[in-house]
Design a protein around this motif. Structure first.
Motif, PDB file in Angstrom:
ATOM      1  N   UNK A  55       0.807  -1.213   0.000  1.00 44.66           N
ATOM      2  CA  UNK A  55       0.000   0.000   0.000  1.00 44.66           C
ATOM      3  C   UNK A  55       0.842   1.265   0.000  1.00 44.66           C
ATOM      4  N   UNK A  56       0.208   2.362  -0.373  1.00 43.84           N
ATOM      5  CA  UNK A  56       0.885   3.655  -0.543  1.00 43.84           C
ATOM      6  C   UNK A  56       1.496   4.169   0.765  1.00 43.84           C
ATOM      7  N   UNK A  57       0.726   4.106   1.861  1.00 44.36           N
ATOM      8  CA  UNK A  57       1.185   4.710   3.119  1.00 44.36           C
ATOM      9  C   UNK A  57       2.354   3.955   3.750  1.00 44.36           C
ATOM     10  N   UNK A  58       2.323   2.627   3.715  1.00 47.78           N
ATOM     11  CA  UNK A  58       3.431   1.839   4.271  1.00 47.78           C
ATOM     12  C   UNK A  58       4.704   2.041   3.455  1.00 47.78           C
ATOM     13  N   UNK A  60       5.441   4.692   1.659  1.00 52.07           N
ATOM     14  CA  UNK A  60       5.918   6.052   1.957  1.00 52.07           C
ATOM     15  C   UNK A  60       6.650   6.075   3.303  1.00 52.07           C
ATOM     16  N   UNK A  61       6.091   5.349   4.285  1.00 53.89           N
ATOM     17  CA  UNK A  61       6.715   5.255   5.607  1.00 53.89           C
ATOM     18  C   UNK A  61       8.096   4.620   5.541  1.00 53.89           C
ATOM     19  N   UNK A  62       8.238   3.601   4.683  1.00 48.30           N
ATOM     20  CA  UNK A  62       9.533   2.928   4.516  1.00 48.30           C
ATOM     21  C   UNK A  62      10.586   3.899   3.979  1.00 48.30           C
ATOM     22  N   UNK A  63      10.231   4.651   2.943  1.00 48.31           N
ATOM     23  CA  UNK A  63      11.171   5.605   2.328  1.00 48.31           C
ATOM     24  C   UNK A  63      11.522   6.716   3.324  1.00 48.31           C
ATOM     25  N   UNK A  67      15.173   7.649   4.853  1.00 42.19           N
ATOM     26  CA  UNK A  67      15.735   8.993   4.681  1.00 42.19           C
ATOM     27  C   UNK A  67      16.156   9.587   6.029  1.00 42.19           C
ATOM     28  N   UNK A  68      15.213   9.641   6.976  1.00 37.45           N
ATOM     29  CA  UNK A  68      15.492  10.248   8.289  1.00 37.45           C
ATOM     30  C   UNK A  68      16.515   9.420   9.065  1.00 37.45           C
ATOM     31  N   UNK A  69      16.366   8.087   9.022  1.00 38.51           N
ATOM     32  CA  UNK A  69      17.270   7.197   9.762  1.00 38.51           C
ATOM     33  C   UNK A  69      18.711   7.331   9.306  1.00 38.51           C
ATOM     34  N   UNK A  70      18.911   7.403   7.997  1.00 40.27           N
ATOM     35  CA  UNK A  70      20.279   7.456   7.468  1.00 40.27           C
ATOM     36  C   UNK A  70      20.907   8.846   7.602  1.00 40.27           C
TER      37      UNK A  70
END
Length: 262
Positions: A55-58, A60-63, A67-70
Motif C-alpha cells: 500500500x501507498x502509506x506503508x 511512503x513510511x519505509x522511504x 531517509x530520516x534514519x540514514x
C-alpha cells in the motif's frame, strides 16, 4: 622495512585527522543513500509498493524511515553525539534494506552488507572506548571486555568485502591479486601486523574503487550509473572501516596484542 617506516610517518602526521576521515568514509554509503531517497522519493516508494503490495502509506513510511534514519544517523556520527544510538539505528537500516530489497538471497550483496555492519561495529567499539576514557579510575574488564570482541567481529566482517572482489580466472594478474589480497585479509582478521596490512588494503581498495566503479563516467540516465555508484560508496564505507583499524589498532583480541604479553 622502508614501507613500514613510511607508514609510521604517515600515521604520526595524520593521527589527529585519520579517525575523522575514517568516520566520514564509513558513513558515506548511508549519506548517499539517504540523499538518494530524497531525490528518488516516488521511484523508491513505487518499487516498495509494487514489490511488497503493502500500500501507498506503508511504502511512503519505509522511504521516510530510510531517509530520516540514514541522514540523522550520519549527522549524529559526524558530530560525535549519541554515536551508539546512531550505530544501532544504522544497523536497523541495513537489516531493513536487506529484507526489503531481497538482498538476503544475493550472496555478493549480503556479504557487502555484512562488511558494512563490520565497519559500524568498529565505530561502536570506538565510541565505547571514548565513553570509558571519561572514567579513567574505574577498573576495566581487561581482555574480556565487549569492546575487544566488537573490534574482532568488525575486522572479521570487513574482510567479507574482499571475498566479493576476488577474480576466479586463470590470468597471472588475477591469481597474484587474489594471493596478495587473501594474505592481507588473513592478517587483518587475525590481527597480525594489522595496521600495515589494513593500510595496504586501503590503498588497494582505493585504486580498485576509482578504476572499476567510476560512476561519474556513465550518464546518470543509464542503470549502470546507479549500480556503479552503489558499489563505489559501499566500497568507500569499507575503506572507512579499515581506516578505523589503522587509526585505532586491532584491539585486545589480536596476535599483535598477544605478542606484547609473550
Amino acid at each position: 622495512l622502508y614501507y613500514g617506516s613510511l607508514m609510521e610517518n604517515f600515521l604520526r602526521v595524520t593521527k589527529q585527522y585519520l579517525p575523522h576521515v575514517a568516520r566520514l568514509f564509513l558513513i558515506s554509503t548511508f549519506l548517499e543513500d539517504g540523499i538518494r531517497m530524497w531525490f528518488q522519493w516516488s521511484e523508491q516508494r513505487d518499487y516498495i509498493e509494487a514489490t511488497w503490495s503493502c500500500g501507498y502509506f506503508l511504502a511512503t513510511g519505509f522511504v521516510l524511515l530510510n531517509l530520516i534514519g540514514q541522514i540523522g544517523g550520519c549527522v549524529l556520527v559526524l558530530s560525535r553525539n549519541l554515536v551508539q544510538y546512531a550505530c544501532f539505528g544504522l544497523f536497523g537500516i541495513i537489516a531493513l534494506q536487506t529484507v526489503a530489497y531481497s538482498i538476503l538471497w544475493d550472496l555478493k550483496f549480503l556479504m557487502r552488507n555484512l562488511a558494512l555492519s563490520g565497519g559500524l561495529l568498529l565505530l561502536l567499539a570506538e565510541s565505547r572506548s571514548e565513553g570509558k576514557s571519561m572514567f579513567a579510575g574505574v577498573p576495566s574488564m581487561g581482555q574480556s571486555s565487549p569492546k575487544q570482541y566488537m573490534q574482532l567481529g568488525g575486522r572479521v566482517l570487513l574482510v567479507l568485502m574482499f571475498m566479493t572482489l576476488l577474480h576466479f580466472d586463470s590470468s597471472f594478474f588475477s591469481i597474484l591479486q587474489n594471493m596478495v589480497g587473501t594474505a592481507l585479509i588473513v592478517l587483518v582478521a587475525v590481527g597480525l601486523k594489522t595496521k600495515l596490512a589494513a593500510l595496504t588494503l586501503v590503498l588497494w581498495l582505493l585504486a580498485i574503487n576509482v578504476y572499476f566503479n567510476a560512476f561519474w563516467t556513465v550518464p546518470s540516465y543509464k542503470p549502470m550509473h546507479d549500480f556503479l555508484k552503489y558499489d563505489f560508496f559501499q566500497t568507500t564505507s569499507v575503506i572507512g572501516g579499515l581506516l578505523l583499524v589503522v587509526a585505532l589498532g586491532p584491539g585486545g583480541v589480536s596476535v599483535d596484542e598477544k605478542k606484547k604479553d609473550w
